[in-house]
Write a protein that holds these residues in place. Structure first.
Motif, mmCIF file in Angstrom:
data_model
loop_
_atom_site.group_PDB
_atom_site.id
_atom_site.type_symbol
_atom_site.label_atom_id
_atom_site.label_comp_id
_atom_site.label_asym_id
_atom_site.label_seq_id
_atom_site.Cartn_x
_atom_site.Cartn_y
_atom_site.Cartn_z
ATOM 1 N N LEU A 78 11.666 -24.139 18.992
ATOM 2 C CA LEU A 78 11.744 -23.410 20.580
ATOM 3 C C LEU A 78 10.686 -24.145 21.396
ATOM 4 C CD1 LEU A 78 12.330 -19.679 19.452
ATOM 5 C CD2 LEU A 78 13.891 -21.248 20.376
ATOM 6 N N THR A 79 9.493 -24.601 20.998
ATOM 7 C CA THR A 79 8.570 -24.855 21.640
ATOM 8 C C THR A 79 8.823 -26.493 22.112
ATOM 9 O OG1 THR A 79 7.138 -25.439 19.941
ATOM 10 C CG2 THR A 79 6.776 -23.245 20.939
ATOM 11 N N VAL A 80 9.557 -27.131 20.970
ATOM 12 C CA VAL A 80 9.701 -28.638 21.352
ATOM 13 C C VAL A 80 10.978 -28.570 22.306
ATOM 14 C CG1 VAL A 80 10.734 -30.984 20.443
ATOM 15 C CG2 VAL A 80 8.994 -29.631 19.473
ATOM 16 N N ALA A 81 12.075 -27.713 22.139
ATOM 17 C CA ALA A 81 13.003 -27.707 22.990
ATOM 18 C C ALA A 81 12.626 -27.234 24.369
ATOM 19 C CB ALA A 81 14.253 -26.765 22.477
ATOM 20 N N HIS A 82 11.731 -26.437 24.442
ATOM 21 C CA HIS A 82 11.381 -25.904 25.700
ATOM 22 C C HIS A 82 10.607 -27.076 26.670
ATOM 23 C CE1 HIS A 82 9.194 -23.519 28.780
ATOM 24 N NE2 HIS A 82 8.282 -23.988 28.640
ATOM 25 N N GLN A 83 9.737 -27.835 25.908
ATOM 26 C CA GLN A 83 9.022 -28.999 26.494
ATOM 27 C C GLN A 83 9.963 -30.155 26.933
ATOM 28 O OE1 GLN A 83 6.302 -29.628 23.065
ATOM 29 N NE2 GLN A 83 4.604 -28.969 24.557
ATOM 30 N N ALA A 84 11.008 -30.256 26.066
ATOM 31 C CA ALA A 84 11.831 -31.210 26.410
ATOM 32 C C ALA A 84 13.038 -31.019 27.178
ATOM 33 C CB ALA A 84 12.298 -31.953 25.162
ATOM 34 N N ARG A 85 13.379 -29.782 27.361
ATOM 35 C CA ARG A 85 14.490 -29.134 28.147
ATOM 36 C C ARG A 85 15.829 -29.591 27.429
ATOM 37 N NH1 ARG A 85 11.554 -26.315 31.179
ATOM 38 N NH2 ARG A 85 10.562 -27.024 32.899
ATOM 39 N N ARG A 86 15.983 -30.616 26.651
ATOM 40 C CA ARG A 86 17.055 -31.092 26.011
ATOM 41 C C ARG A 86 16.498 -31.895 24.779
ATOM 42 N NH1 ARG A 86 21.909 -35.014 26.928
ATOM 43 N NH2 ARG A 86 23.549 -34.010 25.679
ATOM 44 N N VAL A 87 16.887 -31.570 23.483
ATOM 45 C CA VAL A 87 16.182 -32.306 22.670
ATOM 46 C C VAL A 87 17.289 -32.930 21.373
ATOM 47 C CG1 VAL A 87 15.336 -30.574 20.989
ATOM 48 C CG2 VAL A 87 14.327 -32.666 20.798
ATOM 49 N N GLU A 88 17.068 -34.187 20.805
ATOM 50 C CA GLU A 88 17.968 -34.462 20.006
ATOM 51 C C GLU A 88 17.771 -34.214 18.599
ATOM 52 O OE1 GLU A 88 20.235 -37.145 17.321
ATOM 53 O OE2 GLU A 88 18.072 -37.524 17.669
ATOM 54 N N PHE A 89 18.648 -33.875 17.742
ATOM 55 C CA PHE A 89 18.311 -33.272 16.361
ATOM 56 C C PHE A 89 17.585 -34.369 15.808
ATOM 57 C CE2 PHE A 89 19.286 -33.460 11.938
ATOM 58 C CZ PHE A 89 19.521 -31.947 11.500
ATOM 59 N N GLY A 90 17.581 -35.583 15.692
ATOM 60 C CA GLY A 90 16.761 -36.504 14.877
ATOM 61 C C GLY A 90 15.214 -36.514 15.463
ATOM 62 N N PHE A 91 15.181 -36.123 16.708
ATOM 63 C CA PHE A 91 13.831 -36.298 17.117
ATOM 64 C C PHE A 91 13.096 -34.976 16.560
ATOM 65 C CE2 PHE A 91 10.827 -34.781 20.185
ATOM 66 C CZ PHE A 91 9.752 -35.880 20.333
ATOM 67 N N LEU A 92 13.812 -33.990 16.564
ATOM 68 C CA LEU A 92 13.262 -32.559 16.099
ATOM 69 C C LEU A 92 12.881 -32.861 14.639
ATOM 70 C CD1 LEU A 92 15.367 -29.630 17.443
ATOM 71 C CD2 LEU A 92 12.835 -30.099 17.522
ATOM 72 N N ARG A 93 13.832 -33.225 13.830
ATOM 73 C CA ARG A 93 13.709 -33.578 12.385
ATOM 74 C C ARG A 93 12.425 -34.432 12.176
ATOM 75 N NH1 ARG A 93 15.048 -37.558 9.807
ATOM 76 N NH2 ARG A 93 16.496 -38.377 11.105
ATOM 77 N N THR A 94 12.202 -35.373 12.796
ATOM 78 C CA THR A 94 10.782 -36.342 12.911
ATOM 79 C C THR A 94 9.629 -35.599 13.167
ATOM 80 O OG1 THR A 94 12.503 -38.261 13.012
ATOM 81 C CG2 THR A 94 10.087 -38.816 13.374
ATOM 82 N N THR A 95 9.872 -34.965 14.435
ATOM 83 C CA THR A 95 8.610 -34.317 14.772
ATOM 84 C C THR A 95 7.985 -33.235 14.062
ATOM 85 O OG1 THR A 95 9.356 -34.937 17.033
ATOM 86 C CG2 THR A 95 7.822 -33.010 17.143
ATOM 87 N N LEU A 96 9.001 -32.440 13.412
ATOM 88 C CA LEU A 96 8.675 -31.399 12.800
ATOM 89 C C LEU A 96 8.655 -31.543 11.253
ATOM 90 C CD1 LEU A 96 10.836 -28.496 14.632
ATOM 91 C CD2 LEU A 96 8.131 -29.118 14.716
ATOM 92 N N ASP A 97 9.048 -32.690 10.899
ATOM 93 C CA ASP A 97 8.586 -33.181 9.509
ATOM 94 C C ASP A 97 9.647 -32.331 8.467
ATOM 95 O OD1 ASP A 97 7.793 -34.952 7.260
ATOM 96 O OD2 ASP A 97 5.853 -33.669 6.913
ATOM 97 N N LEU A 98 11.017 -32.306 8.568
ATOM 98 C CA LEU A 98 11.832 -31.626 7.969
ATOM 99 C C LEU A 98 12.941 -32.271 7.614
ATOM 100 C CD1 LEU A 98 12.270 -28.886 10.722
ATOM 101 C CD2 LEU A 98 10.960 -28.588 8.594
ATOM 102 N N THR A 99 13.419 -31.970 6.336
ATOM 103 C CA THR A 99 14.681 -32.676 6.011
ATOM 104 C C THR A 99 15.993 -32.140 7.038
ATOM 105 O OG1 THR A 99 15.539 -30.824 4.558
ATOM 106 C CG2 THR A 99 14.164 -32.242 3.737
ATOM 107 N N ALA A 100 17.283 -32.735 7.190
ATOM 108 C CA ALA A 100 18.300 -32.620 8.030
ATOM 109 C C ALA A 100 18.719 -31.223 7.567
ATOM 110 C CB ALA A 100 19.218 -33.746 7.775
ATOM 111 N N GLY A 101 18.731 -31.155 6.236
ATOM 112 C CA GLY A 101 19.399 -29.554 5.730
ATOM 113 C C GLY A 101 18.500 -28.402 6.144
#
Length: 126
Positions: free
Chosen positions: A41-64
């Motif tokens: 939620l905070t990354v999406a708030h900062q970016a207004r619109r965020v791509e899945f891969g960016f979130l995955r990398t930024t938050l250090d998560l697996t795709a699943g």
């Protein structure tokens, strides 16, 4: 023989809340407060619109793992998910909904209330 000393508490007790004044922790939303979802939620708030891969990398998560958290947030109508293409590559974009913006703002307000109670000078040990 009686002990004339008054026991000194290790800390001052917190003020007792009035029945209409609940502790700030009771206002935290379990859907929003979970660490990964709060991050989304905070990354999406900062970016207004965020791509899945960016979130995955930024938050250090697996795709699943990210996908499961996005499903929870989407069902709660806190985010919108848009699938499309960038060139020939499939992409997924995430954006906050108005409900999501309000939930994030409320969560931050509750956290600030909680922090202010912890940081009160009266709550610190002598």
């Amino acid at each position: 023989m009686t002990d004339q000393r008054t026991p000194t508490p290790a800390h001052r007790p917190a003020p007792t809340p009035t029945p209409t004044e609940a502790h700030p922790v009771t206002g935290l939303d379990d859907v929003v407060h979970q660490r990964v979802r709060l991050g989304i939620l905070t990354v999406a708030h900062q970016a207004r619109r965020v791509e899945f891969g960016f979130l995955r990398t930024t938050l250090d998560l697996t795709a699943g793992n990210l996908s499961q958290h996005l499903t929870v947030l989407e069902k709660a109508e806190l985010i919108s998910v848009e699938k499309g293409y960038e060139g020939r590559r499939p992409r997924t974009w995430i954006a906050l909904t108005d409900t999501g913006r309000a939930a994030l703002a409320d969560e931050i307000a509750q956290l600030k209330r909680l922090i202010s109670q912890v940081e009160l000078p009266d709550a610190r040990p002598d």
